[in-house]
Design a protein around this motif. Sequence first.
Motif, PDB file in Angstrom:
ATOM      1  N   ARG A  96       0.835  -1.214   0.000  1.00  0.00           N
ATOM      2  CA  ARG A  96       0.000   0.000   0.000  1.00  0.00           C
ATOM      3  C   ARG A  96       0.864   1.256   0.000  1.00  0.00           C
ATOM      4  N   VAL A 150       1.019   4.083  -2.990  1.00  0.00           N
ATOM      5  CA  VAL A 150       0.738   5.506  -2.763  1.00  0.00           C
ATOM      6  C   VAL A 150       1.886   6.368  -3.298  1.00  0.00           C
ATOM      7  N   GLU A 151       3.113   5.994  -2.981  1.00  0.00           N
ATOM      8  CA  GLU A 151       4.266   6.782  -3.420  1.00  0.00           C
ATOM      9  C   GLU A 151       4.414   6.757  -4.941  1.00  0.00           C
ATOM     10  N   ARG A 176       2.000   6.259  -7.104  1.00  0.00           N
ATOM     11  CA  ARG A 176       0.896   7.040  -7.661  1.00  0.00           C
ATOM     12  C   ARG A 176       1.189   8.539  -7.596  1.00  0.00           C
TER      13      ARG A 176
END
Length: 175
Positions: free
Chosen positions: A108, A112-113, A115
């Motif tokens: 996860r 996130v990073e 994205r």
Amino acid sequence: MLETPLQSRPDNRSLDMPELLEVLAHSSARPRYAFMVLNLIAKAAGPNGSAGPLIRNEGEQVTVRDWLCDALSPMGHRDPRRLALVERVRDEMAGDGILPADPDEAARALDVEVRLRVRASGKTNVSRAVSDLVRAGLLFRHYQGYCVDHHNRGGQRQAVYTLSPAAWSLLQARV
């Protein structure tokens, strides 16, 4: 100043899909990408043909450029550069000691990073495509928001994209 294929038409209000594709082919170095951007803007546009400055996405408000970047990001999930970015981010996070030990949490955090980085670079691609669409006469761009000590674009202002009447009449029926 050179005329775009759309401007050279006697009635620029009527346009069919092959003509739209011809306009994009003459006006953009990346016509397929520009077409995807134009189609997404038509999908997000309100009844007046404008999209932005904010779009509701999964319960939150995001800028139209961020929304476009997020919508287009799955197109590159198998691209070797994207795969290399994932590995580079994983190595950076592990090297900095911020990669969680739990594999699910690590996945996860990595997602996130990645994205965020893809979104940052994607804004440049979206801006280029929008500039091509503006140059082609298919889209108009202006900015809305609060401006603090800024004479040009920016200054806490966000883009708003409005489809031309020719593009809007063609694409609104398809959305």
